[in-house]
Design a protein around this motif. Sequence first.
Motif: not given
Length: 101
Positions: A8-10, A42-46, A48-55, A69-73
């Motif tokens: 999940l990158d740019i 990456d930070t772009t996907a993070v 997006l997740l923050v914007r989605l949760v607020h939306h 899991h792993g790097q994502v977690l």
Amino acid sequence: MLAPRGELDIHAVRRLREPLIGLIEGHGPWLVLDLSEVGFIDTTAVGLLVRLVHHLRDRNGDLALVAPHGQVLRILRWTNLTCLFPVFDSLSDVLADAGRR
């Protein structure tokens, strides 16, 4: 539920943003993302997740994450975002939680 795979990158965010908004607009303000097959975020996907949760929360909904899991977690924990998103081990855990609400 949406189950992205790989990174999940740019580039993935560019492909996912509109379909995710379409899911929300077409099916309501609850969204489950199964991240069990995602190995990198990456930070772009993070962002997006923050914007989605607020939306979603603006529409009285929420965003649940399944099996990061792993790097994502690690990224979600390091940025303290596990406090922002409900994180579950499995889809059945999400459904059980929804049944209790």
